[in-house]
Scaffold this motif. Structure first.
Motif, PDB file in Angstrom:
ATOM      1  N   UNK A 182       6.243  18.447  -6.219  1.00  0.00           N
ATOM      2  CA  UNK A 182       7.265  17.798  -5.388  1.00  0.00           C
ATOM      3  C   UNK A 182       8.648  17.895  -6.026  1.00  0.00           C
ATOM      4  N   UNK A 183       8.701  17.693  -7.331  1.00  0.00           N
ATOM      5  CA  UNK A 183       9.983  17.773  -8.043  1.00  0.00           C
ATOM      6  C   UNK A 183      10.574  19.172  -7.959  1.00  0.00           C
ATOM      7  N   UNK A 184       9.732  20.186  -8.156  1.00  0.00           N
ATOM      8  CA  UNK A 184      10.209  21.564  -8.100  1.00  0.00           C
ATOM      9  C   UNK A 184      10.672  21.952  -6.700  1.00  0.00           C
ATOM     10  N   UNK A 213      -1.590   7.196  -1.698  1.00  0.00           N
ATOM     11  CA  UNK A 213      -2.266   7.825  -0.569  1.00  0.00           C
ATOM     12  C   UNK A 213      -2.981   9.106  -1.007  1.00  0.00           C
ATOM     13  N   UNK A 214      -2.356   9.840  -1.921  1.00  0.00           N
ATOM     14  CA  UNK A 214      -2.974  11.037  -2.485  1.00  0.00           C
ATOM     15  C   UNK A 214      -2.890  10.968  -4.002  1.00  0.00           C
ATOM     16  N   UNK A 215      -3.748  11.736  -4.645  1.00  0.00           N
ATOM     17  CA  UNK A 215      -3.760  11.770  -6.119  1.00  0.00           C
ATOM     18  C   UNK A 215      -2.907  12.913  -6.621  1.00  0.00           C
ATOM     19  N   UNK A 241       5.940  14.092  -0.231  1.00  0.00           N
ATOM     20  CA  UNK A 241       4.837  14.136  -1.197  1.00  0.00           C
ATOM     21  C   UNK A 241       5.004  13.037  -2.242  1.00  0.00           C
ATOM     22  N   UNK A 242       6.229  12.825  -2.692  1.00  0.00           N
ATOM     23  CA  UNK A 242       6.481  11.751  -3.661  1.00  0.00           C
ATOM     24  C   UNK A 242       6.129  10.387  -3.084  1.00  0.00           C
TER      25      UNK A 242
END
Length: 281
Positions: free
Chosen positions: A124-126, A277-279, A269-270
């Motif tokens: 997500x950061x990228x 919600x997601x790993x 995504x973050x």
């Protein structure tokens, strides 16, 4: 023991690979996100690398005339110095030189690439960081040099930029095309060389990953041989269409069209990660 991949998952992930490989939005990042959000597990770096063989086959077919011409000119120039000023001869060397960095770095850091680098916080950061890189490249790039003006320095810089694509979320085409824009290449020239540059690196990566993709155990979803084949064929068909579309698109449109999408996806995504919600892994 890894969980078995379903046919639906194989087809969907193959389609994601084909649609996103050549766009500056990161195919490996999208495969990681889609497999986690919709299927609750990671498709794995080996699945990604093997299905990339389908999209690289699309590149080979789409640029077949260019590739044959470059190879012939390169071989001719090796034995006849009078042909060494030819653009296609030089292009052959540019691709070779530019492939060396990713070959070395990919081999040295292969374990980190297959594990820690696939953390969704990193992805997500990228997505966001390199959206800003693309935006800056579009803004400051002078875009005055066509592909005929490509130099050894251009090839090496774009080859180093390609190494960044080993991190999911960066995007191979986004990194190399942005580097080309920073160097003053026109957008079509940067994108076209980006396609040619990807061929040896991605093909080698896919072939190298075949044994791991067929491994009976490990992290992530486990695809069968027929599933890998179908996913790769789906990636090939959609990848070919994506190449044709993108080359027409960049003639008259900025890569900034993809910047907003990358930022929104990265933030989404973050948010999913922050709420549990997601790993991430």
């Amino acid at each position: 023991m890894a969980d078995s991949m379903s046919w639906l998952q194989a087809v969907v992930l193959g389609a994601v690979q084909g649609l996103t490989e050549f766009l500056p939005i990161s195919s490996s990042g999208h495969l990681r996100i889609v497999s986690e959000v919709f299927f609750g597990d990671d498709a794995g770096a080996s699945f990604t690398a093997v299905t990339q063989l389908g999209t690289e086959a699309a590149v080979l077919l789409f640029f077949a005339k260019d590739i044959v011409r470059i190879v012939r000119a390169w071989l001719r120039g090796l034995f006849d110095a009078s042909h060494r000023g030819d653009l296609d001869y030089r292009m052959g060397w540019y691709v070779i030189f530019a492939t060396i960095p990713i070959g070395v770095i990919g081999f040295v850091f292969k374990d980190a690439i297959r594990t820690g680098a696939r953390n969704l916080w990193i992805v997500a950061t990228m997505l966001i960081v390199f959206a800003l890189v693309i935006m800056i490249a579009e803004k400051v790039g002078r875009q005055r040099r066509p592909i005929e003006k490509l130099t050894t320095r251009d090839g090496l810089v774009m080859g180093l930029a390609q190494c960044l694509a080993l991190i999911p979320g960066v995007s191979r085409s986004g990194a190399t095309s942005s580097a080309g824009l920073f160097l003053g290449l026109t957008r079509p020239a940067a994108v076209r060389f980006s396609f040619l540059l990807a061929i040896p690196a991605v093909t080698a990566s896919g072939l190298f990953s075949l044994p791991d993709a067929f491994a009976p155990s490990g992290e992530g979803l486990q695809a069968s041989g027929p599933q890998l084949l179908v996913a790769t064929l789906v990636a090939f068909g959609l990848g070919y269409a994506s190449i044709a579309w993108l080359l027409r698109f960049v003639e008259n449109h900025s890569l900034n069209w993809f910047v907003g999408y990358r930022i929104v996806l990265g933030l989404a995504v973050m948010a999913l990660l922050a709420t549990g919600t997601i790993a991430a892994t």
